[in-house]
Motif scaffolding. Structure first.
Motif, PDB file in Angstrom:
ATOM      1  N   ARG A  96      46.115  35.112  55.245  1.00 38.79           N
ATOM      2  CA  ARG A  96      47.237  34.178  55.136  1.00 38.79           C
ATOM      3  C   ARG A  96      48.406  34.584  56.036  1.00 38.79           C
ATOM      4  N   GLU A  97      48.370  35.789  56.545  1.00 39.44           N
ATOM      5  CA  GLU A  97      49.537  36.361  57.198  1.00 39.44           C
ATOM      6  C   GLU A  97      49.470  36.200  58.710  1.00 39.44           C
ATOM      7  N   TYR A  98      49.700  34.976  59.146  1.00 37.92           N
ATOM      8  CA  TYR A  98      49.864  34.733  60.575  1.00 37.92           C
ATOM      9  C   TYR A  98      50.893  33.634  60.757  1.00 37.92           C
ATOM     10  N   SER A  99      51.554  33.667  61.897  1.00 36.29           N
ATOM     11  CA  SER A  99      52.569  32.664  62.188  1.00 36.29           C
ATOM     12  C   SER A  99      52.676  32.508  63.694  1.00 36.29           C
ATOM     13  N   PHE A 100      53.303  31.419  64.123  1.00 35.69           N
ATOM     14  CA  PHE A 100      53.425  31.179  65.554  1.00 35.69           C
ATOM     15  C   PHE A 100      54.604  30.255  65.834  1.00 35.69           C
ATOM     16  N   VAL A 101      55.077  30.315  67.058  1.00 36.80           N
ATOM     17  CA  VAL A 101      56.195  29.484  67.481  1.00 36.80           C
ATOM     18  C   VAL A 101      56.071  29.270  68.985  1.00 36.80           C
ATOM     19  N   THR A 102      56.574  28.150  69.463  1.00 40.99           N
ATOM     20  CA  THR A 102      56.641  27.909  70.902  1.00 40.99           C
ATOM     21  C   THR A 102      58.074  28.082  71.357  1.00 40.99           C
ATOM     22  N   GLN A 103      58.242  28.677  72.520  1.00 38.70           N
ATOM     23  CA  GLN A 103      59.556  28.875  73.116  1.00 38.70           C
ATOM     24  C   GLN A 103      59.426  28.630  74.609  1.00 38.70           C
ATOM     25  N   GLY A 104      60.038  27.553  75.080  1.00 38.73           N
ATOM     26  CA  GLY A 104      59.847  27.174  76.472  1.00 38.73           C
ATOM     27  C   GLY A 104      58.388  26.831  76.719  1.00 38.73           C
ATOM     28  N   ASP A 105      57.795  27.452  77.722  1.00 42.95           N
ATOM     29  CA  ASP A 105      56.385  27.217  78.040  1.00 42.95           C
ATOM     30  C   ASP A 105      55.458  28.229  77.383  1.00 42.95           C
ATOM     31  N   ASN A 106      55.990  29.071  76.496  1.00 45.45           N
ATOM     32  CA  ASN A 106      55.197  30.149  75.905  1.00 45.45           C
ATOM     33  C   ASN A 106      54.851  29.865  74.445  1.00 45.45           C
ATOM     34  N   LEU A 107      53.637  30.255  74.078  1.00 44.23           N
ATOM     35  CA  LEU A 107      53.199  30.276  72.690  1.00 44.23           C
ATOM     36  C   LEU A 107      53.202  31.728  72.228  1.00 44.23           C
ATOM     37  N   HIS A 108      53.935  32.006  71.127  1.00 43.26           N
ATOM     38  CA  HIS A 108      53.966  33.335  70.526  1.00 43.26           C
ATOM     39  C   HIS A 108      53.219  33.281  69.197  1.00 43.26           C
ATOM     40  N   VAL A 109      52.323  34.244  68.965  1.00 42.45           N
ATOM     41  CA  VAL A 109      51.547  34.317  67.732  1.00 42.45           C
ATOM     42  C   VAL A 109      51.649  35.732  67.175  1.00 42.45           C
ATOM     43  N   VAL A 110      51.884  35.847  65.864  1.00 45.32           N
ATOM     44  CA  VAL A 110      51.857  37.144  65.194  1.00 45.32           C
ATOM     45  C   VAL A 110      50.877  37.067  64.035  1.00 45.32           C
ATOM     46  N   TRP A 111      50.210  38.204  63.748  1.00 45.16           N
ATOM     47  CA  TRP A 111      49.286  38.242  62.626  1.00 45.16           C
ATOM     48  C   TRP A 111      49.160  39.669  62.103  1.00 45.16           C
ATOM     49  N   SER A 112      48.684  39.793  60.870  1.00 46.23           N
ATOM     50  CA  SER A 112      48.459  41.095  60.255  1.00 46.23           C
ATOM     51  C   SER A 112      47.157  41.660  60.794  1.00 46.23           C
ATOM     52  N   CYS A 113      47.263  42.733  61.554  1.00 48.64           N
ATOM     53  CA  CYS A 113      46.085  43.346  62.171  1.00 48.64           C
ATOM     54  C   CYS A 113      45.485  44.406  61.253  1.00 48.64           C
ATOM     55  N   THR A 114      46.335  45.270  60.713  1.00 48.38           N
ATOM     56  CA  THR A 114      45.956  46.229  59.682  1.00 48.38           C
ATOM     57  C   THR A 114      47.037  46.173  58.601  1.00 48.38           C
ATOM     58  N   GLU A 115      46.864  46.947  57.554  1.00 46.48           N
ATOM     59  CA  GLU A 115      47.874  46.946  56.499  1.00 46.48           C
ATOM     60  C   GLU A 115      49.199  47.528  56.974  1.00 46.48           C
ATOM     61  N   GLN A 116      49.177  48.268  58.068  1.00 48.32           N
ATOM     62  CA  GLN A 116      50.398  48.870  58.583  1.00 48.32           C
ATOM     63  C   GLN A 116      50.862  48.256  59.906  1.00 48.32           C
ATOM     64  N   GLU A 117      50.101  47.332  60.473  1.00 45.61           N
ATOM     65  CA  GLU A 117      50.387  46.902  61.838  1.00 45.61           C
ATOM     66  C   GLU A 117      50.344  45.378  61.964  1.00 45.61           C
ATOM     67  N   ILE A 118      51.360  44.840  62.610  1.00 44.64           N
ATOM     68  CA  ILE A 118      51.421  43.415  62.946  1.00 44.64           C
ATOM     69  C   ILE A 118      51.274  43.278  64.455  1.00 44.64           C
ATOM     70  N   LYS A 119      50.391  42.412  64.880  1.00 48.48           N
ATOM     71  CA  LYS A 119      50.191  42.168  66.304  1.00 48.48           C
ATOM     72  C   LYS A 119      51.011  40.963  66.761  1.00 48.48           C
ATOM     73  N   HIS A 120      51.464  41.028  67.999  1.00 51.63           N
ATOM     74  CA  HIS A 120      52.203  39.930  68.632  1.00 51.63           C
ATOM     75  C   HIS A 120      51.545  39.635  69.972  1.00 51.63           C
ATOM     76  N   ALA A 121      51.098  38.386  70.147  1.00 49.05           N
ATOM     77  CA  ALA A 121      50.513  37.964  71.421  1.00 49.05           C
ATOM     78  C   ALA A 121      51.281  36.748  71.927  1.00 49.05           C
ATOM     79  N   TRP A 122      51.418  36.628  73.206  1.00 43.47           N
ATOM     80  CA  TRP A 122      52.112  35.476  73.774  1.00 43.47           C
ATOM     81  C   TRP A 122      51.533  35.145  75.135  1.00 43.47           C
ATOM     82  N   LYS A 123      51.697  33.888  75.496  1.00 41.62           N
ATOM     83  CA  LYS A 123      51.136  33.417  76.767  1.00 41.62           C
ATOM     84  C   LYS A 123      51.782  32.100  77.152  1.00 41.62           C
ATOM     85  N   GLU A 124      51.997  31.919  78.458  1.00 39.72           N
ATOM     86  CA  GLU A 124      52.410  30.613  78.964  1.00 39.72           C
ATOM     87  C   GLU A 124      51.182  29.717  78.992  1.00 39.72           C
ATOM     88  N   ILE A 125      51.281  28.543  78.377  1.00 47.06           N
ATOM     89  CA  ILE A 125      50.100  27.673  78.279  1.00 47.06           C
ATOM     90  C   ILE A 125      50.344  26.334  78.963  1.00 47.06           C
TER      91      ILE A 125
END
Length: 231
Positions: A202-231
């Motif tokens: 359940r622990e993921y979220s995303f937002v668009t900013q300009g031409d970029n898509l940013h996505v965050v998600w729970s990777c481990t119990e201690q770590e959140i990943k952040h990925a982004w890309k111009e799409i």
């Protein structure tokens, strides 16, 4: 609730009889609505809400007209779709003069994931179809806008090796399409240990900013990943 000062203070919708806020008024849109509700607004001040009703096994949609501060501003409830499962979910976004309702139904791959496209002013169904015919019985859904057009990010619940986990789909004016860079994360990437039985799906979220898509998600119990890309 309504805030006209950027969240410093909040008011609830007025009850038509008492003209005051009480806790039951939170269900004025639909007293039996499921808590998995999704809401968006437009530049005119209108609000759009979609939600499942587990009792009737239906997904509904309401438009709340500007200024959206009274129950008299709430338009009649619209039935979007129904299904035998009690675990239907929906998201809503507006684009131009249209409203997109994104839906999923647990335990039925043939229903995952669909969209229903309505006229914003008259609530007429223009068409319905697939965001992606996933073939999965369990997915999580989310929707936003990218440069004014709907964009959907899906979380696939499968956890076998190499299984796709996060993927985006964009509206091209006629269909939702998968792009060559749509895959964000697969099982085995980034040493993430999330699995199908884990509530962290359940622990993921995303937002668009300009031409970029940013996505965050729970990777481990201690770590959140952040990925982004111009799409």
């Amino acid at each position: 609730f309504l805030s006209d000062n950027y969240g410093v203070s909040w008011d609830g919708l007025f009850d038509s009889s008492s003209e005051s806020w009480d806790v039951e008024n939170a269900a004025e849109i639909d007293y039996g609505m499921n808590y998995h509700a999704s809401m968006t607004g437009d530049t005119l001040g209108n609000i759009f809400v979609t939600y499942p009703d587990d009792a009737t096994k239906e997904i509904h949609y309401n438009k709340i007209n500007t200024p959206a501060n009274s129950d008299t501003d709430i338009e009649s409830q619209i039935l979007v779709t129904s299904h035998s499962t009690e675990n239907m979910r929906s998201n809503v976004v507006t684009s131009g003069n249209e409203v997109f309702i994104i839906t999923r139904a647990d335990d039925d791959p043939s229903e995952n994931v669909k969209y229903f496209r309505y006229t914003k002013d008259t609530n007429i169904l223009i068409e319905s179809g697939f965001v992606s015919n996933t073939g999965f019985d369990e997915v999580r859904i989310g929707a936003t806008l990218y440069n004014g057009f709907p964009l959907v990010v899906l979380f696939y619940m499968g956890d076998s090796s190499g299984q796709e986990k996060l993927k985006y789909f964009s509206w091209d004016g006629a269909n939702f399409v998968e792009n060559s860079d749509s895959l964000i994360w697969s099982v085995g990437d980034f040493s993430c240990d999330i699995n199908n039985a884990d509530d962290r799906t359940r622990e993921y979220s995303f937002v668009t900013q300009g031409d970029n898509l940013h996505v965050v998600w729970s990777c481990t119990e201690q770590e959140i990943k952040h990925a982004w890309k111009e799409i």
